[in-house]
Design a protein around this motif. Structure first.
Motif, PDB file in Angstrom:
ATOM      1  N   UNK A 251      12.442   4.407 -28.607  1.00 35.70           N
ATOM      2  CA  UNK A 251      13.385   4.643 -29.689  1.00 35.70           C
ATOM      3  C   UNK A 251      12.786   5.585 -30.724  1.00 35.70           C
ATOM      4  N   UNK A 252      11.485   5.453 -30.972  1.00 39.22           N
ATOM      5  CA  UNK A 252      10.826   6.364 -31.919  1.00 39.22           C
ATOM      6  C   UNK A 252      10.863   7.804 -31.395  1.00 39.22           C
ATOM      7  N   UNK A 253      10.701   7.964 -30.078  1.00 37.40           N
ATOM      8  CA  UNK A 253      10.785   9.311 -29.501  1.00 37.40           C
ATOM      9  C   UNK A 253      12.193   9.886 -29.652  1.00 37.40           C
ATOM     10  N   UNK A 254      13.197   9.042 -29.454  1.00 40.11           N
ATOM     11  CA  UNK A 254      14.579   9.506 -29.608  1.00 40.11           C
ATOM     12  C   UNK A 254      14.848   9.903 -31.058  1.00 40.11           C
ATOM     13  N   UNK A 255      14.299   9.164 -31.998  1.00 37.88           N
ATOM     14  CA  UNK A 255      14.494   9.491 -33.412  1.00 37.88           C
ATOM     15  C   UNK A 255      13.842  10.818 -33.788  1.00 37.88           C
ATOM     16  N   UNK A 256      12.750  11.175 -33.125  1.00 40.94           N
ATOM     17  CA  UNK A 256      12.026  12.413 -33.444  1.00 40.94           C
ATOM     18  C   UNK A 256      12.449  13.578 -32.560  1.00 40.94           C
ATOM     19  N   UNK A 257      13.583  13.470 -31.876  1.00 37.13           N
ATOM     20  CA  UNK A 257      13.963  14.513 -30.928  1.00 37.13           C
ATOM     21  C   UNK A 257      14.220  15.843 -31.632  1.00 37.13           C
ATOM     22  N   UNK A 258      14.752  15.796 -32.851  1.00 39.31           N
ATOM     23  CA  UNK A 258      15.029  17.046 -33.569  1.00 39.31           C
ATOM     24  C   UNK A 258      13.760  17.742 -34.018  1.00 39.31           C
ATOM     25  N   UNK A 259      12.648  17.009 -34.083  1.00 43.50           N
ATOM     26  CA  UNK A 259      11.376  17.590 -34.516  1.00 43.50           C
ATOM     27  C   UNK A 259      10.556  18.076 -33.331  1.00 43.50           C
TER      28      UNK A 259
END
Length: 325
Positions: A251-259
């Protein structure tokens, strides 16, 4: 007896150590791919080229200095005639001969050109090269990620087929044991010949499945060598232990997808490059102011003629000018 036991223990440990040496771990496979894979090497060279291109020496900010030099040598033999001319005594004027008349010319010069202002074209081009370098770095990262993704996909496929091979071997042994039990039961009248034939069919099917699994396993190991840029004859054993990532980290990876998403980052860099291209094109509407300077030296050594003596002429020239276009 104790010594004998220690010898056996050491022998087993050495066999296990040798067996472990042939196991290629995931971290070792990734390190080998980063070092040997041709796509990654090509991407690294492309980044190095972009790094060289983004330097100030490649943007036109420095002046242009050119030098030139030349030399000319002439040697003439000439005869000057005076037809119909006489001297004060009425005697025809004799011919005048000049032999080995030498003349030399030497020149050297330096020209300096510098553009003070070009409509900010150089500035925008310099920023564009900076963005191009960052884009190339992102493309190299994408190449590395895709290569590692391909590597791990093949690696885990080798692990899956290795486990399948082990399971199929166990299933084949069970089927062979079933034939023996079916034959014993048939001999003692516990079942029919059909049960024996069914057991033989199961052994045949399990053998075919095992052979197909072994063939796929060898082909997949060759694919692994291709990604690692190793000899195709190397048959690595892989680590079949898999650790799953907790859902919280996913989930943390999905949250940082824009970065961290490389496709989005590359799109942003391409947009910036296009904006600078437009600005460079618009800079053509603005004037260009330039400075030009030159310094020259000339030496002319002429030979004597029939009417004039030889001369040596030396000239120094300094020129400075400014231009507006």
């Amino acid at each position: 007896m104790k010594n004998y036991i220690w010898v056996i223990v050491l022998l087993v440990l050495s066999i296990n150590a040798n067996a472990q040496q042939n196991v290629l771990s995931k971290s070792e496979a990734i390190a080998l791919a980063l070092e040997q894979n041709f796509d990654i090497k090509f991407a690294e060279n492309t980044v190095e080229i972009a790094d060289n291109n983004q330097g100030v020496l490649n943007t036109g900010f420095l002046p242009t200095l050119t030098g030139s030099a030349g030399a000319t040598y002439n040697r003439d033999d000439s005869t000057i005639e005076f037809p119909g001319q006489v001297d004060e005594n009425g005697i025809p004027r004799p011919n005048f001969e000049i032999n080995k008349a030498e003349a030399q010319r030497y020149n050297a010069g330096l020209n300096l050109n510098y553009i003070l202002f070009d409509g900010l074209g150089r500035r925008y081009n310099y920023k564009r090269l900076k963005e191009q370098y960052q884009l190339t770095e992102l493309q190299a990262r994408e190449t590395i990620q895709n290569t590692i993704l391909q590597l791990l996909s093949i690696y885990f496929e080798v692990a899956r087929l290795s486990e399948n091979e082990f399971a199929q071997k166990e299933a084949l042994e069970v089927s062979k044991d079933r034939i023996k039990r079916a034959e014993y039961a048939f001999e003692y009248g516990q079942n029919t010949q059909l049960d024996v034939l069914n057991a033989e069919v199961d052994v045949t099917n399990d053998s075919i499945i095992l052979l197909n699994t072994q063939r796929l396993l060898k082909n997949t190991k060759r694919d692994l060598n291709v990604v690692l840029n190793q000899e195709v004859t190397n048959l690595y054993e892989v680590d079949t232990l898999i650790t799953f990532i907790p859902m919280l980290e996913l989930q943390a990876m999905v949250d940082d997808v824009s970065i961290n998403n490389l496709a989005l980052l590359q799109t942003e860099r391409n947009l910036s490059i296009n904006e600078y291209d437009v600005k460079v094109s618009k800079s053509g509407y603005l004037p260009v102011i330039g400075l030009t300077g030159s310094y020259g030296w000339n030496l002319n050594q002429s030979a004597a003629s029939a009417f004039f003596p030889g001369v040596n002429n030396s000239t120094l020239n300094l020129n400075l000018s400014a231009g507006l276009t």
